[in-house]
Design an enzyme around this catalytic site. Structure first.
Site, PDB file in Angstrom:
ATOM      1  CG  PHE A 122      -1.845   1.045   1.458  1.00 14.87           C
ATOM      2  CD1 PHE A 122      -3.113   0.963   0.898  1.00 14.87           C
ATOM      3  CD2 PHE A 122      -1.540   2.131   2.257  1.00 14.87           C
ATOM      4  CE1 PHE A 122      -4.061   1.952   1.122  1.00 14.87           C
ATOM      5  CE2 PHE A 122      -2.485   3.126   2.492  1.00 14.87           C
ATOM      6  CZ  PHE A 122      -3.746   3.034   1.917  1.00 14.87           C
ATOM      7  N   PRO A 127       8.064  11.237   0.794  1.00 14.70           N
ATOM      8  CG  PRO A 127      10.032  11.250  -0.459  1.00 14.70           C
ATOM      9  CD  PRO A 127       8.584  10.899  -0.543  1.00 14.70           C
ATOM     10  N   GLY A 130       3.426  12.606   5.041  1.00 13.60           N
ATOM     11  CA  GLY A 130       3.261  11.490   5.972  1.00 13.60           C
ATOM     12  C   GLY A 130       1.892  11.582   6.612  1.00 13.60           C
ATOM     13  CG  PHE A 155       9.077   5.274   5.733  1.00 13.60           C
ATOM     14  CD1 PHE A 155      10.461   5.211   5.626  1.00 13.60           C
ATOM     15  CD2 PHE A 155       8.525   6.386   6.365  1.00 13.60           C
ATOM     16  CE1 PHE A 155      11.265   6.241   6.126  1.00 13.60           C
ATOM     17  CE2 PHE A 155       9.310   7.411   6.874  1.00 13.60           C
ATOM     18  CZ  PHE A 155      10.685   7.340   6.751  1.00 13.60           C
ATOM     19  NE  ARG A 269      17.470 -12.356  39.046  1.00 14.44           N
ATOM     20  CZ  ARG A 269      18.776 -12.557  39.093  1.00 14.44           C
ATOM     21  NH1 ARG A 269      19.285 -13.746  38.770  1.00 14.44           N
ATOM     22  NH2 ARG A 269      19.589 -11.591  39.455  1.00 14.44           N
ATOM     23  N   GLY A 340      14.990  -6.982  34.601  1.00 13.01           N
ATOM     24  CA  GLY A 340      16.243  -6.375  35.064  1.00 13.01           C
ATOM     25  C   GLY A 340      17.277  -6.336  33.952  1.00 13.01           C
ATOM     26  CD  GLU A 364      -2.446   0.060   9.180  1.00 15.51           C
ATOM     27  OE1 GLU A 364      -3.642   0.318   9.337  1.00 15.51           O
ATOM     28  OE2 GLU A 364      -2.021  -0.964   8.637  1.00 15.51           O
ATOM     29  CB  THR A 366       1.408   9.449  14.615  1.00 15.52           C
ATOM     30  OG1 THR A 366       0.594  10.633  14.501  1.00 15.52           O
ATOM     31  CG2 THR A 366       2.406   9.403  13.479  1.00 15.52           C
TER      32      THR A 366
END
Ligand code: FAD
Length: 383
Positions: A122, A127, A130, A155, A269, A340, A364, A366
């Site tokens: 798609f 550039p 967006g 992208f 742990r 950790g 899809e 932001t």
């Protein structure tokens, strides 16, 4: 439900077992080699996962939104690269064709997309366009017998593997916004269509994006989706709800996987002479993650059911995408914390999920764009 309960249960169990026994053991390899093995791709196709949401008459499974969400709850419990392979065929790469394609276009492509023989991409982002996709500059100029496309798309997921691109280009230079945009079905190998090098990404290794470049690329008039100019942006917007719900379900699945891994680790742990799961501060992290993942699961299911009842769920789908993608970021962060130092080390795979999860807040739409959609619809509803 499109499937009877027993068939649906069977499908969920099959996908769950496939994820557990086949895909999870390959997670490190796929990340290290940045590639999904060819035999796994074949098995994914055999399971019908390329055609989850493609109607049965074209060889897909024709799942309802709720059924697709439930499958995504299973499929998303491993590296998102596997889902990404089938994601475009099921979502943004095929839904426009299903909704607005001509019969001839559907029969030409959907059976091959459903079987996985052909991958679709798609191509909307550029550039300089967006979040403000309607400002796209790629131009499709009318010539004898068709169009000439010029411009660059950025992208684009699965572009290096795609046989078919749904490309958004401006057919009417006089119309600066969405109304001047048309969608084109362009096959790989069309002269004038080339690909940039594969992008080096933060995460989701095994899933590939790159630029798609059009330089005097001639396409026939029948390449316009639905053979109607000026409908392209409308088509793109129509398929968004489904995509947002699918991504929300994938976020839920990844969160549940991370909670499972974190709980197991916390129970094994030991520090200060006891499992770290006994410490209430660790329990708080586990409980917060479980609560948030459960909330996102309920949101996705409820919205999917409403979509299946043909209700307008544009606001709710944006709420789901916003909450679920932010939620999995918090859950991944807590998973690193619970593990950790091990959480920071590549061998445990937790840091990989932490990086993989970051994308969900970006593509899809932001998180900020979801917020704008939700607030804009709220204002519209009241006035
Ligand atoms: C791995 C990956 C895969 C992708 N796959 C595809 C694909 O298959 N097809 C495709 O077409 N695109 C794809 N994209 C592109 C993706 O959809 C865009 O990156 C995304 O929409 C954001 O656009 P942008 O990167 O240009 O950021 P920008 O739009 O430049 O945004 C930058 C920042 O500004 C914020 N912002 C922008 N406008 C506003 C506003 N009005 N109010 C508040 N904040 C705002 C954004 O939220 C963001 O935080 C992919 C991207 C990635 C990273």
């Amino acid at each position: 439900m499109a499937l009877d309960l027993q068939t649906m249960q069977g499908l969920l169990e099959t996908v769950s077992r496939f994820v557990r026994e086949r895909l999870r053991p390959l997670e490190h390899q796929v990340a290290d080699e940045d590639a999904i093995p060819a035999d796994v791709r074949r098995e994914i196709a055999e399971l019908g996962l390329f055609g989850l949401s493609i109607p049965e008459e074209f060889g897909g499974l024709g799942l309802t939104m709720e059924e697709e969400v439930r499958v995504a709850f299973e499929l998303g419990k491993t590296s998102p690269a596997f889902r990404s392979l089938v994601g475009t065929n099921n979502g943004i790469g095929s839904q426009g064709l299903i909704l607005d394609g001509t019969e001839e276009q559907k029969w030409r492509y959907l059976p091959r997309l459903a079987s996985g023989e052909m991958i679709s991409s798609f191509a909307l982002t550029e550039p300089e366009a967006g979040s403000d996709a309607a400002s796209l500059k790629t131009a499709a100029r009318r010539v004898d017998g068709g169009y000439v496309i010029n411009g660059t798309k950025r992208f684009i997921t699965n572009a290096p593997h795609a046989g078919l691109f749904t490309v958004f280009a401006r057919t009417d230079p006089e119309q600066p916004g969405a109304r001047g945009v048309s969608a084109f079905l362009v096959e790989a190998g069309t002269p004038g269509l080339t690909l940039g090098p594969i992008d080096r990404k933060m995460g989701q290794k095994g899933s590939h994006t790159c630029d798609v470049i059009f330089a005097d690329c001639h396409v026939p008039a029948e390449a316009v989706l639905g053979e109607r100019e000026g409908q392209g942006f409308g088509t793109a917007m129509k398929v968004l709800d489904r995509g947002r719900l699918h991504i929300s379900a994938i976020c839920v699945a990844m969160a549940e996987r991370l909670i499972e891994d974190s709980l197991r680790y916390a129970m094994e742990r030991k520090q200060f002479g006891q499992p770290i799961a006994e410490f209430q501060l660790v329990q708080a992290m586990l409980a917060d993650s479980r609560t948030e993942a459960y909330a996102a699961r309920c949101m996705a299911l409820e919205t999917a059911r409403r979509k299946d009842r043909l209700e307008d769920v544009a606001t709710e789908a944006a709420c789901c995408k916003l909450f679920a993608s932010e939620m999995v970021g918090r859950v991944a962060d807590r998973a690193v914390q619970i593990h950790g130092g091990a959480g920071y080390m590549a061998d445990y795979g937790i840091e990989r999920f932490y990086r993989d999860a970051r994308l969900f807040r970006i593509y899809e739409g932001t998180s900020q764009i979801q917020q704008l959609v939700i607030a804009r619809n709220m204002i519209k509803e009241l006035s």
